[in-house]
Write an enzyme that holds these catalytic residues in place. Structure first.
Site, PDB file in Angstrom:
ATOM      1  N   LYS A 238       0.828  -0.718   0.237  1.00 45.64           N
ATOM      2  CA  LYS A 238       0.279   0.163  -0.015  1.00 45.64           C
ATOM      3  C   LYS A 238       0.939   1.430  -0.193  1.00 45.64           C
ATOM      4  O   LYS A 238       2.101   1.342   0.513  1.00 45.64           O
ATOM      5  CB  LYS A 238      -0.576   0.088   0.936  1.00 45.64           C
ATOM      6  CG  LYS A 238      -2.329  -1.224   0.887  1.00 45.64           C
ATOM      7  CD  LYS A 238      -3.139  -1.296   2.108  1.00 45.64           C
ATOM      8  CE  LYS A 238      -4.555  -1.665   1.837  1.00 45.64           C
ATOM      9  NZ  LYS A 238      -5.949  -2.026   2.501  1.00 45.64           N
ATOM     10  N   ARG A 272      -3.288  -9.129   4.930  1.00 48.15           N
ATOM     11  CA  ARG A 272      -4.086  -9.852   3.656  1.00 48.15           C
ATOM     12  C   ARG A 272      -3.103  -8.819   3.137  1.00 48.15           C
ATOM     13  O   ARG A 272      -2.554  -8.184   2.842  1.00 48.15           O
ATOM     14  CB  ARG A 272      -5.760  -8.958   3.523  1.00 48.15           C
ATOM     15  CG  ARG A 272      -5.714  -8.885   2.199  1.00 48.15           C
ATOM     16  CD  ARG A 272      -7.112  -7.680   1.513  1.00 48.15           C
ATOM     17  NE  ARG A 272      -8.496  -8.068   0.536  1.00 48.15           N
ATOM     18  CZ  ARG A 272      -7.243  -7.079  -0.445  1.00 48.15           C
ATOM     19  NH1 ARG A 272      -6.196  -7.079  -0.567  1.00 48.15           N
ATOM     20  NH2 ARG A 272      -7.748  -7.594  -2.160  1.00 48.15           N
TER      21      ARG A 272
END
Ligand code: HH2
Length: 299
Positions: A238, A272
């Site tokens: 991210k 995740r």
């Protein structure tokens, strides 16, 4: 003060069982991995890579072989600025992959990453077990679908919509606000008749949050462990990792593994990630070291 290790959460209550359909996952002993399988043309780190269903299924099988506990199949990018996708298109993308993966791996735990009840229904019909709902029951039909099918449910915090969520997110106390949101959605799910042991909570890293917000959430993941439910955190590749290191999206593995180790030591249950093999090794080693430390302290 020592950080709470795997299985610990400040309340000392673990292991935690996550039930979905007629399966279950025992959590709380070590960090488990949810492997990302994006069948989208535009996901921020792997867009277009797994668009071909055959390649997608092969990749899902690889992630399982590497040790993923859940495979999360998504047909809509929710990266900042992403445009919404019609339900029919999302179904066209995810259903063949879920159906083929279910056939190839009858015992695997499969989730569908969607905000739409129509997509979730088609995915569950095709063999998915879990709805990973980044809108946390934003679609009015979702709660009843999850209740009726006995599916697992991930409730994630998001401020706003992917298209605009990073415009100017503001919080007075980000931890308290995310916690209150998750508590409200957990109550909503329970009121709709969804058994508590089907539910996992996620503070939603990067979803309507700037770097200081994300860091505040990651510093104390245990703040989001409501009613002793398992905690999932999504961090793979991210933007936050880029902000912390200056690295581009293809070069964030080490930064992601660093955060993964932090989360494992703080007692998160699931992460995740795209990079399952390396993450599984880290989770294993940390679980072994935490157990060793406990034995030494107890000795
Ligand atoms: N992050 C993304 C998508 N789904 N689900 C949960 N529960 N938690 C997350 O943090 C989360 C999520 C975004 O990552 P990715 O799937 O890699 O990108 P994109 O949305 O562009 O497909």
């Amino acid at each position: 003060m020592a950080a709470p290790g795997p299985g610990a959460d400040g309340t000392g209550q673990g292991p935690r069982i996550w039930r979905f359909r007629d399966r279950r996952l025992v959590l709380g002993r070590r960090l488990r991995l949810m492997g990302v399988l994006n069948v989208t043309p535009d996901s921020f780190s792997d867009g277009g890579e797994w668009l071909d269903p055959e390649r997608a299924v092969a990749h899902g099988r690889t992630l399982l072989a590497e040790g993923a506990s859940v495979i999360d199949v998504g047909g809509e990018s929710t990266r900042p600025g992403a445009a919404p996708v019609a339900a029919a298109e999302e179904i066209r993308r995810v259903v063949p992959v879920i159906r083929a993966l279910r056939r190839a791996a009858p015992d695997a735990a499969l989730s569908v990453d969607t905000r739409k009840a129509a997509v979730a229904a088609a995915a569950l019909e095709a063999g998915a077990d879990i709805v990973n709902d980044v809108s946390a029951l934003g679609d009015p039909g979702m709660a009843e679908l999850v209740r009726a099918t006995g599916a697992g449910l991930v409730l994630m915090h998001m401020r706003g919509e992917p298209a605009t969520m990073q415009a100017d997110p503001r919080y007075t106390d980000v931890r308290a606000e995310v916690r209150a949101f998750l508590a409200e959605r957990l109550d909503r799910a329970r009121a709709a008749g969804i058994a508590e042991d089907r539910i996992v909570l996620d503070p939603g890293i990067g979803f309507g949050k700037r770097t200081p917000h994300n860091l505040a959430l990651l510093a104390r993941p245990e703040a989001f462990r409501l009613r002793n439910r398992p905690l999932l955190v999504g961090l793979s590749r991210k933007r936050l990792l880029g902000a912390l290191t200056g690295r581009g999206v293809g070069d964030r593995l080490a930064a992601g593994l660093g955060l993964l180790a932090w989360l494992a030591l703080r007692g998160a249950d699931l992460a995740r990630v795209h990079d399952v093999a390396a993450s599984v090794d880290i989770a294993r080693v940390l679980a072994i070291m935490t157990a060793q430390e406990r034995r030494d302290v107890g000795a």
